[in-house]
Design a protein around this motif. Structure first.
Motif, short mmCIF file in Angstrom:
data_model
loop_
_atom_site.label_atom_id
_atom_site.label_comp_id
_atom_site.label_asym_id
_atom_site.label_seq_id
_atom_site.Cartn_x
_atom_site.Cartn_y
_atom_site.Cartn_z
N UNK A 16 -2.71 22.26 -1.49
CA UNK A 16 -3.17 20.94 -1.87
C UNK A 16 -2.32 19.82 -1.27
N UNK A 17 -2.98 18.84 -0.66
CA UNK A 17 -2.27 17.71 -0.09
C UNK A 17 -1.56 18.02 1.20
N UNK A 18 -2.02 19.04 1.93
CA UNK A 18 -1.36 19.40 3.18
C UNK A 18 -1.58 18.31 4.24
N UNK A 19 -0.72 18.25 5.27
CA UNK A 19 -0.83 17.18 6.26
C UNK A 19 -2.20 17.09 6.93
N UNK A 20 -2.81 18.22 7.25
CA UNK A 20 -4.11 18.20 7.90
C UNK A 20 -5.17 17.53 7.02
N UNK A 21 -5.30 18.01 5.80
CA UNK A 21 -6.31 17.47 4.90
C UNK A 21 -6.12 16.00 4.61
N UNK A 22 -4.87 15.60 4.40
CA UNK A 22 -4.61 14.20 4.03
C UNK A 22 -4.75 13.27 5.23
N UNK A 23 -4.50 13.77 6.44
CA UNK A 23 -4.74 12.95 7.62
C UNK A 23 -6.23 12.64 7.75
N UNK A 24 -7.07 13.66 7.54
CA UNK A 24 -8.52 13.44 7.60
C UNK A 24 -8.97 12.56 6.44
#
Length: 395
Positions: A273-281
């Motif tokens: 949850x809240x990993x860099x990939x997901x939060x960048x998108x």
């Protein structure tokens, strides 16, 4: 023999290999107009350039570090959500189901920390909050709970829109009320603004926490960033997912400082949850969907689409009964079987989604062009005509 993929879905016989905007292409080259958007997930359509760029830029730098460390992309997205909403704090998940689990925990922990533990959460018939054991216990429908008992205790389901039953149900053991401002799976049922206001007043009067599930109706779907904004009220806790990642798995729980006070270090966690990939998108999605001009266009497109759908109801009264919904979260209450309408749509290379109460869900990309709305209406018209011909021939 059981297939390699667990057969929990009755899958349509198409496999898509490419998407662009509101269109999907199958492995044999056929193009389909997508009015499902991955069940309200692909908020900006398929392969939106800004989302592709955000994902590829971040993928070239860093994918995952875990929540043992600060994640700047997560902090940036959390701040955008806090700035745009009622919330003071955000926890990121991978899905709406995970968001439901945290919302339940947060509400109960709030009362525990106050020294007056309360456990019961009131939900409503027709609700859908995910498929974990906690979420199915909250919804309580036979379709979701049959065979999965014993269920998690502490939930009570009330009739949708029964104000008297709600007031009578709240007791000193009620910790929260959970509700979707617009039910999606339940058949595109919109809770009137007056009901949301009354619910907020009742929760304030009794000290009960109010949880909004905006997993499907949030992130611009109704023409406001979140559906509850139309009523001018705010929740204490809110579940978000689907459109927030624009197709990348991402969810969140938003909360006031007071509601989240019990969630201190060690009380909850998520590996991904809240990993860099997901939060960048997610940050790129917020930059687009959070814009007032963009949301005004969603509302305009929704009105345009609805007007056309009302015409279809008038033209095909044997197939369609009424239009439901708001913004670009629309539904056609069907007289024919909604499953048959979905299949008739496939024949016209049109993708829709069935829902409860014999409703056909229409959840297109929020940036669907007007020309694609017109094309969608034409294909729905042809699908309905085909169904009428079959019915007439059978008679």
């Amino acid at each position: 023999m059981i297939p390699a993929v667990l057969p929990t879905y009755n899958r349509a016989p198409m496999a898509f290999v490419k998407g662009e905007g509101s269109w999907l292409t199958t492995d044999d080259g056929a193009r389909y107009l997508d009015l499902g958007a991955g069940i309200a997930v692909n908020a900006l359509g398929h392969a939106h350039p800004a989302l592709v760029q955000a994902l590829t830029d971040q993928a070239a730098q860093l994918w995952h570090v875990s929540n043992l460390y600060r994640i700047p992309q997560q902090e940036a997205l959390a701040q955008k959500l806090v700035d745009a909403t009622f919330a003071d704090t955000v926890f990121f998940t991978n899905s709406g189901t995970e968001a439901a689990e945290l919302a339940i925990k947060m509400a109960r922990k709030y009362w525990y920390e106050r020294g007056t533990p309360r456990g019961e959460i009131i939900a409503f018939e027709g609700a859908f909050h995910g498929r974990s054991t906690g979420a199915i216990a909250a919804a309580g429908s036979e379709k979701m709970v049959k065979g999965f008992g014993p269920l998690m205790p502490g939930f009570r389901q009330l009739p949708f829109g029964d104000h008297d039953a709600l007031r009578a149900a709240i007791t000193t053991d009620t910790c929260a009320v959970i509700i979707e401002p617009v039910q999606g799976e339940g058949g595109i049922r919109v809770l009137p603004d007056a009901c949301l206001k009354g619910l907020r007043d009742l929760c304030d009067e009794t000290g009960t926490l109010l949880i909004f599930d905006e997993v499907q109706c949030g992130m611009g779907r109704t023409g406001r960033l979140f559906a509850h904004e139309w009523a001018g009220v705010t929740p204490d806790i809110m579940m978000v997912a689907k459109g927030i990642g624009g197709g990348f798995p991402l969810g969140a729980v938003l909360a006031t400082e007071s509601a989240a006070a019990g969630m201190v270090a060690g009380t909850h966690g998520s590996t991904y949850g809240g990993n860099p990939l997901g939060c960048a998108v997610g940050g790129a999605v917020m930059d687009i969907v959070g814009d007032d001009a963009f949301l005004a266009e969603v509302a305009r497109k929704g009105a345009l689409f609805r007007q056309g759908l009302e015409g279809l109801v008038a033209t095909h009264p044997q197939v369609f009964e009424a239009v439901r919904g708001t913004g670009l979260m629309l539904g056609l209450k069907c007289r024919a079987s909604n499953a048959d309408v979905v299949k008739a749509g496939y024949a016209q290379h049109l993708l829709t989604v069935a829902a409860a109460d014999n409703v056909l869900r229409l959840l297109p990309a929020l940036n669907i062009p007007d020309a694609d709305i017109a094309e969608a209406l034409a294909r729905l018209d042809r699908a309905a005509s085909a169904l009428e011909k079959v019915t007439g021939d059978a008679a």
